[in-house]
Design a protein around this motif. Structure first.
Motif, mmCIF file in Angstrom:
data_model
loop_
_atom_site.group_PDB
_atom_site.id
_atom_site.type_symbol
_atom_site.label_atom_id
_atom_site.label_comp_id
_atom_site.label_asym_id
_atom_site.label_seq_id
_atom_site.Cartn_x
_atom_site.Cartn_y
_atom_site.Cartn_z
ATOM 1 N N SER A 144 0.828 -1.211 0.000
ATOM 2 C CA SER A 144 0.000 0.000 0.000
ATOM 3 C C SER A 144 0.855 1.251 0.000
ATOM 4 N N LEU A 145 1.892 1.267 0.825
ATOM 5 C CA LEU A 145 2.780 2.428 0.882
ATOM 6 C C LEU A 145 3.519 2.610 -0.442
ATOM 7 N N ALA A 146 4.029 1.512 -0.998
ATOM 8 C CA ALA A 146 4.774 1.600 -2.256
ATOM 9 C C ALA A 146 3.915 2.187 -3.366
ATOM 10 N N ILE A 147 2.672 1.734 -3.454
ATOM 11 C CA ILE A 147 1.767 2.227 -4.484
ATOM 12 C C ILE A 147 1.408 3.695 -4.236
ATOM 13 N N LYS A 148 1.104 4.022 -3.002
ATOM 14 C CA LYS A 148 0.661 5.373 -2.675
ATOM 15 C C LYS A 148 1.754 6.409 -2.880
ATOM 16 N N ARG A 149 3.004 6.048 -2.609
ATOM 17 C CA ARG A 149 4.088 7.027 -2.596
ATOM 18 C C ARG A 149 4.936 7.049 -3.851
ATOM 19 N N GLY B 270 4.990 -6.190 -17.865
ATOM 20 C CA GLY B 270 4.026 -7.282 -18.017
ATOM 21 C C GLY B 270 2.850 -7.157 -17.078
ATOM 22 N N ALA B 271 2.549 -5.951 -16.624
ATOM 23 C CA ALA B 271 1.410 -5.679 -15.737
ATOM 24 C C ALA B 271 0.546 -4.609 -16.387
ATOM 25 N N ARG B 272 -0.764 -4.734 -16.183
ATOM 26 C CA ARG B 272 -1.705 -3.773 -16.765
ATOM 27 C C ARG B 272 -2.377 -2.966 -15.657
ATOM 28 N N GLY C 289 -6.024 -0.893 -9.278
ATOM 29 C CA GLY C 289 -6.848 0.292 -9.064
ATOM 30 C C GLY C 289 -6.916 1.211 -10.253
ATOM 31 N N HIS C 290 -6.705 0.658 -11.460
ATOM 32 C CA HIS C 290 -6.737 1.435 -12.703
ATOM 33 C C HIS C 290 -5.710 2.576 -12.699
ATOM 34 N N GLY C 291 -4.736 2.484 -11.783
ATOM 35 C CA GLY C 291 -3.707 3.524 -11.715
ATOM 36 C C GLY C 291 -4.196 4.830 -11.131
ATOM 37 N N GLU C 292 -5.375 4.829 -10.530
ATOM 38 C CA GLU C 292 -6.007 6.074 -10.115
ATOM 39 C C GLU C 292 -5.791 6.367 -8.634
ATOM 40 N N SER C 293 -5.969 7.635 -8.281
ATOM 41 C CA SER C 293 -6.009 8.053 -6.892
ATOM 42 C C SER C 293 -7.337 7.570 -6.288
ATOM 43 N N PRO C 294 -7.409 7.184 -5.014
ATOM 44 C CA PRO C 294 -6.405 7.448 -3.972
ATOM 45 C C PRO C 294 -5.356 6.354 -3.800
ATOM 46 N N GLN C 295 -5.487 5.222 -4.526
ATOM 47 C CA GLN C 295 -4.468 4.190 -4.350
ATOM 48 C C GLN C 295 -3.098 4.677 -4.806
ATOM 49 N N TRP C 296 -3.069 5.376 -5.930
ATOM 50 C CA TRP C 296 -1.828 5.891 -6.498
ATOM 51 C C TRP C 296 -1.782 7.404 -6.314
ATOM 52 N N SER C 297 -0.583 7.921 -6.274
ATOM 53 C CA SER C 297 -0.428 9.371 -6.259
ATOM 54 C C SER C 297 -0.925 9.950 -7.586
ATOM 55 N N ALA C 298 -1.636 11.050 -7.507
ATOM 56 C CA ALA C 298 -2.120 11.701 -8.732
ATOM 57 C C ALA C 298 -0.962 12.195 -9.576
ATOM 58 N N ARG D 29 -4.235 5.399 -17.443
ATOM 59 C CA ARG D 29 -3.452 6.587 -17.114
ATOM 60 C C ARG D 29 -2.515 6.885 -18.269
ATOM 61 N N PRO D 30 -2.106 8.137 -18.438
ATOM 62 C CA PRO D 30 -1.121 8.440 -19.484
ATOM 63 C C PRO D 30 0.174 7.671 -19.244
ATOM 64 N N ILE D 31 0.702 7.087 -20.296
ATOM 65 C CA ILE D 31 1.988 6.391 -20.213
ATOM 66 C C ILE D 31 3.036 7.324 -20.804
ATOM 67 N N VAL D 32 3.889 7.867 -19.937
ATOM 68 C CA VAL D 32 4.833 8.895 -20.391
ATOM 69 C C VAL D 32 5.979 8.299 -21.189
ATOM 70 N N ALA D 33 6.220 6.989 -21.018
ATOM 71 C CA ALA D 33 7.295 6.330 -21.763
ATOM 72 C C ALA D 33 6.846 4.920 -22.130
#
Length: 575
Positions: free
Chosen positions: A267-272, A280-282, A288-297, A315-319
């Motif tokens: 939980s901490l790793a994802i949040k921070r 190989g992960a989607r 959590g679909h990469g969304e807040s509040p699980q992930w940082s915005a 979520r946008p993939i920057v690379a």
């Protein structure tokens, strides 16, 4: 080329087998019946191992698991009509999980089906399968069998793997072809899963983004495990020092005991995390679909995927890094020579401190010894045995049985954990366990909730018939989630209540396996050790407290409840 006794002709049955053998198919899972019984007989006679199941869905799950373990398409054989339909659930699951699998089904005569004249088990199987598979093909001429098999195998394995449906009408299987020309219709595929190299500019962009991270995180999905690029992934992780978070079927790609594992601080790793490398992960519901509040915005994502269409799905993939995982990770590792990275010590220290606190809590939970048993002290006994047997394959399904096993049971070797995956589907247990035993020859422990076991429990007969080294451990709390719900009215059991104190181990005894019933962790550890040593079929029924368990495991938010029942369920869950 296999021929009929006359020596001049061959038929569709033999050509299917010849095409499969030419492409290194060694095992077939299925159920015989009209019109494919002779196909199974022919395959067995030609040296392809045929594993006969009690239900097509379980056979399909086995074929899918075989695909994951071997990176070659697993083959499921079904009859027409209802048998075909039973296989579709597994075919769809394989496609969703990106496992290479081929469902070969016999079908009714096209001239009758297409005019809806009422043939035996009449259904337009090709069009029924299309929405649920990566691709669906039908072979209409005996001379096209080699082509059809080759096309199905390449489609299943190339690019993003998935399930392929191959329809063969019964009259095509019975058609004859001159032996002299038949050999030319069969061929082995050349490089069926070719490497797909990433663009150099994409690699540079990804490394540039990653070099800016203060709190980097690598997320390893089951695609990373499937890729069998274990060494290069490990070298990249260890060279960069970046903490990694394994999804459940990627556990063991690097050992869960690895100092860079962030599994115990998920939980901490994802949040921070500020820069996240997905391998190989989607970014689906499991993350959590990469969304807040699980992930940082503010988190930025780099993604490795063989299918470019996956990028930017949530979520946008920057690379974005399009290519096969082995090639991409090799390119990233090579790029580190010009762009060395050092993961900030403050980040690794923060995660290490959280891991230490969570590990202490876990040890405290595992040290508890309530009677009747509850999930944690039962799993603590299993964990102790498996730590001494790290090469055992673990299959896992259920609600609480799945969630808690994933957290408690550490994995040390890659591709040694198989579970419900992307769909979270129940019923995979026995099929996956059979495939793991057949494809690897190693012992398997299937850790099952009592509800989940019921979906495929009759396959115990299959396990016993083939004398497979599968031990099924049933965490039996007498219900779906838990077994103590009180019905609101009437004399029928509540919707979540199963047969309390069921003695599942008696099923094993009925078919020649070993059965054990245990009520304490000491008993569980003892009989699990004995069952593994026997290298044969066994069921261990673990009697748990019916009050042990919570609604939907960790997924209560996905199971809406009525306003009227909410207060009652909330009170019950507090217990």
């Amino acid at each position: 080329m296999t021929t009929q006794s006359a020596g001049l002709l061959t038929d569709g049955f033999h050509l299917v087998v010849d095409a499969l053998k030419a492409n290194q198919v060694r095992t077939m899972y299925g159920i015989v019946g009209i019109p494919i019984t002779d196909l199974a007989r022919t395959a067995q006679a030609a040296g392809i191992r045929y594993i006969g199941f009690r239900h097509e869905t379980s056979a399909g799950y086995a074929a899918a698991a075989a695909g994951f373990l071997t990176a070659r398409p697993g083959v499921c054989l079904t009859t027409s009509g209802p048998g075909f339909l039973n296989g579709l659930a597994a075919l769809a699951n394989a496609t969703t999980n990106c496992f290479p699998m081929i469902q070969i089904s016999g079908s009714s005569q096209r001239s009758i089906v297409d005019l809806q004249r009422g043939d035996y088990q009449e259904i337009d199987q090709l069009n029924a399968a299309r929405p649920l598979a990566k691709a669906a093909y039908r072979i209409n001429r005996v001379e096209d069998i080699g082509l059809g098999v080759a096309r199905a195998i390449r489609t299943a394995i190339t690019g993003r793997p998935g399930g392929v449906y191959l329809d063969i009408p019964g009259d095509v299987l019975g058609q004859a072809l001159q032996v002299a020309g038949a050999a030319d219709t069969i061929w082995p595929l050349v490089d069926p899963a070719p490497r797909q190299l990433p663009a150099a500019t994409a690699v540079d962009r990804a490394l540039e983004v990653l070099s800016q991270a203060q709190r980097p995180l690598i997320v390893l999905g089951k695609g990373a495990a499937y890729a069998q690029a274990d060494n290069v992934i490990r070298e990249f992780v260890e060279t960069t020092g970046i903490p990694f978070l394994p999804m459940s079927m990627a556990k063991g790609l690097l050992p869960d005991s690895h100092p860079q594992s962030a599994g115990a601080a998920r939980s901490l790793a994802i949040k921070r995390a500020d820069i996240v490398l997905l391998v190989g992960a989607r970014l689906n519901w499991l993350l959590g679909h990469g969304e807040s509040p699980q992930w940082s915005a503010e988190a930025k994502f780099i993604q490795v995927d063989i299918a470019a269409s996956e990028f930017d799905s949530n979520r946008p993939i920057v690379a974005p890094l399009a290519g096969d995982i082995g090639s991409v990770m090799s390119a990233l590792l090579d790029g580190l020579a010009q762009r060395p990275m050092v993961t900030p010590r403050a980040w690794t220290t923060e995660l290490a401190e959280r891991k230490a606190r969570n590990d202490a809590k876990m040890r405290q939970r595992l040290a508890e010894n309530p009677h009747p048993m509850r999930f944690y002290n039962a799993l603590g006994a299993i964990r102790a045995v498996l730590q001494s047997n790290p090469d055992v394959y673990v299959v896992n399904e259920g609600a609480n049985a799945l969630d808690l096993t994933r957290n408690v049971i550490d994995m040390q070797l890659p591709r040694h954990r198989l579970d419900t995956g992307t769909w979270g589907v129940m019923g995979i247990g026995m099929g996956y366990a059979i495939a793991a035993a057949v494809e690897t020859g190693r012992p398997v422990v299937a850790i099952e909730g009592d509800s989940a076991f019921g979906f495929s429990g009759m396959e115990i007969e299959t396990i016993c018939r083939y004398r497979l080294p599968v031990t099924v451990v049933i965490l039996n709390n007498g219900g779906v989630y838990r077994g103590d719900e009180v019905p609101t009215c009437g004399s029928d059991p509540a919707p979540t209540v199963l047969n309390g104190r069921a003695r599942h181990e008696l099923i094993a005894a009925a078919f020649g396996g070993k059965g054990y019933h245990v009520t304490t962790p000491v008993e569980l550890a003892s009989v699990l050790t004995e069952a593994l040593a026997s290298n044969g079929p066994a069921i261990i029924d673990c009697e748990l407290d019916p009050a042990s368990g919570v609604e939907s495991g960790h997924l209560a938010n996905l199971n809406p409840i009525s306003a009227a029942s909410a207060p009652q369920i909330a009170v019950s869950a507090d217990g």
